[in-house]
Design an enzyme around this catalytic site. Structure first.
Site, PDB file in Angstrom:
ATOM      1  N   TYR A 134       0.800  -1.216   0.000  1.00  0.00           N
ATOM      2  CA  TYR A 134       0.000   0.000   0.000  1.00  0.00           C
ATOM      3  C   TYR A 134       0.838   1.272   0.000  1.00  0.00           C
ATOM      4  CZ  TYR A 134      -3.657  -3.349   0.911  1.00  0.00           C
ATOM      5  OH  TYR A 134      -4.503  -4.418   0.809  1.00  0.00           O
ATOM      6  N   PRO A 147     -11.257  -0.814  -4.801  1.00  0.00           N
ATOM      7  CA  PRO A 147     -12.456  -1.404  -5.401  1.00  0.00           C
ATOM      8  C   PRO A 147     -13.659  -0.478  -5.257  1.00  0.00           C
ATOM      9  CG  PRO A 147     -11.487  -2.800  -3.666  1.00  0.00           C
ATOM     10  CD  PRO A 147     -10.940  -1.429  -3.522  1.00  0.00           C
ATOM     11  N   HIS A 364      -7.985   0.826   0.053  1.00  0.00           N
ATOM     12  CA  HIS A 364      -7.762  -0.524   0.557  1.00  0.00           C
ATOM     13  C   HIS A 364      -6.756  -0.612   1.710  1.00  0.00           C
ATOM     14  CE1 HIS A 364      -8.267  -4.751   0.216  1.00  0.00           C
ATOM     15  NE2 HIS A 364      -8.478  -4.795  -1.070  1.00  0.00           N
ATOM     16  N   SER A 575     -12.116 -12.562  -6.092  1.00  0.00           N
ATOM     17  CA  SER A 575     -12.484 -12.662  -4.681  1.00  0.00           C
ATOM     18  C   SER A 575     -13.996 -12.753  -4.567  1.00  0.00           C
ATOM     19  CB  SER A 575     -11.969 -11.467  -3.877  1.00  0.00           C
ATOM     20  OG  SER A 575     -12.498 -10.268  -4.395  1.00  0.00           O
TER      21      SER A 575
END
Length: 650
Positions: A134, A147, A364, A575
């Site tokens: 990240y 996302p 995220h 996922s």
């Protein structure tokens, strides 16, 4: 889920002293606010006395993430690499693995150093993961990391109708935050084992802060305001009032607050679009903004908000509107649509378009998809409850404040560059949506088959049908059985999954195909269990590689071998993010010639958000979507033909 992190693991070089010094404060607080709660809820478990620091770091007294043995990981790696290699490549990879696990080898040296780190830290991976996956990752968070979740479309009859819906979203979110703060979120479990719940504390008030070389992260869980963005204008909107600023405003008061935010004309220089650019560019622009005191204050109020509400303009409505919706919750559609109406560094941004499009996008860094999906369900449950809004008024509260920015020529140039970059990225993103209505997880479970494993093998079969080669395949498994647990990779492509795909494309009996299908499903289930127990391949190999870099040891040849490179080039990034509502998550692919696929399997249907890149002539999200539908039906048919008691809408 942490689908992007697989792409990120190669970015870290040996950290410099400047790199470490810049992050001392951030890394010390990187796990967020401490958890404290009553028994059986988020944050506390009855435990023997220990130091306060350890209790705050591990409030549930969870076990530490294990360091698997070198041999078990490398043999597992060899098996997962095999489908992607020819005989000569496999022999070479096997030779390197044999050499790597020998006594006295570089592998043994790195393993001992990693085991020593594991004894010193409650989670040997957590700080590394935060940096490599990240904060140190420099591509845009848009497409490559953040996302989006698409909510069911709404029909708004007026601006007030839209703002009333937005007020309900705000109310539901703040009520969920109250549940977290007051320790009323039940501890989630896997079997009898508790899962680490600390990610819930990081949903609200958290913001990623850009840097020119590495980012930081800040937590502001006690904030009393949100940021509302309308036509590129950012407002600080207080959402608590009363004498102690502790009461959530009524929905009518929230509507009035939001109405104040819709009066400004469109901002020609929307600062929010800078957050969509690559992190180095945004870090440079951020420095330019910080040079002005007014900008510093406006940035501080934006970054410290509990969350962002994006009141979007309407967008064109083609026949395949869900594709547009997916674009809006990921990219905002570009600079001529709603990208300037975002602040992508905030953990949660709710999107409410004037045309009924709605959903969220999330950054995220602090949390996986699970807690965000729980938040989604809580919001949709509240919105759809049909209960009239509470009419009581707080009465005493601050009005919204327009956050002004002084836009220098340097910042104008950065905004122009960011607009060009996001427009190119948005044009390149190829999105599709599949609502598979023929059957759902209810049918799959009736066959005593894991729905997730069934879908994963369907994705493998789909890729093989389209490309004629095995596709390295990432599925995220959580490691929340351990303190500060995030994710491990499930390597869904296996010798068994390829054997099944080939059997479906060659002549043979349905009995043999079902046998191979069940073998592939069992192989996937077995790997999933190992991954959740911290015994996957990818995080351990990453730890060994980072151990070499931190100790100035030459990275072993294994990491430049075809076996490692090909099996880590995840052409399928997938996922499961479940919701009982007609909502689904979507995100971009991990690699230029890959696909992203997130799915929500409900009892009688399944929803898939699918992505690819237009720049790759080999891939098409529409073709993948159509072929996936055929694959699922084919798998139903072979189960039906072998007399397994099928009952479904087919």
């Amino acid at each position: 889920m942490n689908w992007i992190a697989q792409k990120s693991v190669s970015v870290l070089s040996n950290p410099s002293s400047r790199y470490l010094a810049a992050n001392t404060r951030t890394l010390a607080s990187s796990f967020g606010p401490p958890m404290h709660a009553g028994p059986g809820h988020v944050g506390q478990q009855q435990r023997s006395s220990s130091s306060q620091g350890k209790a705050l770091e591990n409030p549930q007294n969870l076990p530490s993430l294990p360091v698997p043995t070198l041999k078990e990981t490398l043999l597992k790696f060899l098996t997962t690499a095999q489908p992607h290699l020819n005989e000569e490549e496999f022999r070479r990879t096997r030779s390197l693995v044999d050499k790597f696990i020998q006594p006295g080898s570089d592998g043994e040296t790195l393993q001992k150093l990693l085991e020593a780190r594991g004894k010193l830290k409650s989670n040997w991976l957590a700080e590394w993961w935060l940096k490599t996956a990240y904060l140190g990752y420099r591509d845009p968070v848009v497409v490559w990391s953040s996302p989006g979740i698409v909510f069911p479309e709404r029909k708004f009859t007026s601006q007030r109708d839209r703002l009333a819906f937005a007020a309900k979203v705000i109310t539901a979110s703040l009520k969920f935050k109250e549940e977290i703060d007051n320790n009323r979120i039940p501890i989630e479990k896997f079997g009898r084992s508790e899962l680490d719940m600390q990610q819930y504390r990081k949903i609200f008030g958290t913001c990623r802060i850009p840097g020119r070389e590495i980012d930081t992260i800040e937590f502001n869980p006690t904030s009393k305001h949100i940021a509302v963005i309308h036509r590129g204008n950012i407002f600080k909107v207080p959402v608590y009032g009363g004498s102690n600023q502790e009461e959530i405003l009524s929905e009518e008061e929230l509507i009035q607050q939001l109405e104040e935010c819709t009066k400004e004309e469109k901002n020609p220089y929307p600062v929010g679009i800078l957050t969509s650019d690559n992190r180095n560019n945004w870090g440079k622009a951020h420095d330019f903004l910080l040079a002005d005191p007014k900008n510093r204050a406006s940035l501080g109020e934006t970054q410290s908000a509990l969350f962002v509400l994006c009141l979007d303009d309407a967008v064109p409505r083609p026949a395949e509107y869900k594709t547009v919706t997916s674009h809006q919750v990921i990219t905002g559609g570009g600079s001529h649509q709603n990208t300037g109406n975002r602040w992508y560094d905030k953990t949660v941004q709710f999107i409410v378009g004037e045309d009924g499009l709605n959903g969220l996008t999330y950054e995220h860094t602090p949390a996986e998809g699970g807690p965000i999906a729980v938040l989604t369900d809580q919001i949709l449950k509240y919105v759809d409850s049909g209960k009239p809004p509470i009419q009581s008024r707080v009465g005493i509260y601050e009005k919204p404040t327009l956050l002004d920015f002084n836009i220098s020529e340097d910042v104008k140039k950065c905004i122009g560059e960011a607009a060009n970059n996001i427009d190119a990225l948005s044009r390149n993103l190829d999105m599709d949506y599949l609502h598979f209505k023929e059957f759902g997880k209810g049918f799959i479970k009736s066959q005593k088959i894991s729905p997730d494993s069934f879908i994963q093998i369907a994705l493998q079969y789909t890729f093989y049908r389209l490309h004629g080669v095995p596709g390295a395949h990432y599925e995220s498994a959580h490691t929340r059985l351990f303190v500060h647990g995030r994710t491990e990779t499930i390597r869904s492509c296996s010798n068994d999954s390829i054997a099944f795909a080939k059997s479906m494309m060659e002549s043979g009996s349905d009995e043999d195909r079902v046998k191979k299908l069940l073998a592939a499903i069992n192989a996937h289930k077995d790997y999933t269990m190992q991954a959740m127990q911290g015994k996957g391949v990818d995080r351990h190999l990453l730890g060994l590689k980072l151990t070499a870099q931190e100790n100035n040891i030459k990275v072993p040849e294994l990491f430049s071998d075809a076996g490692y490179i090909k099996s880590s080039h995840m052409r399928l990034s997938t996922s499961q993010v479940a919701s009982k509502y007609e909502a689904y998550m979507c995100y971009g692919p991990l690699v230029d010639n890959g696909y992203g696929c997130c799915y929500n399997p409900r009892e009688d249907d399944m929803l898939f958000g699918i992505s690819a890149f237009n720049s790759c002539p080999e891939t098409s999200s529409k073709k993948f979507s159509m072929t996936l539908r055929e694959s699922l039906i084919d798998m139903y048919k072979i189960l039906s033909a072998t007399g397994r008691g099928i009952k479904s809408k087919l």
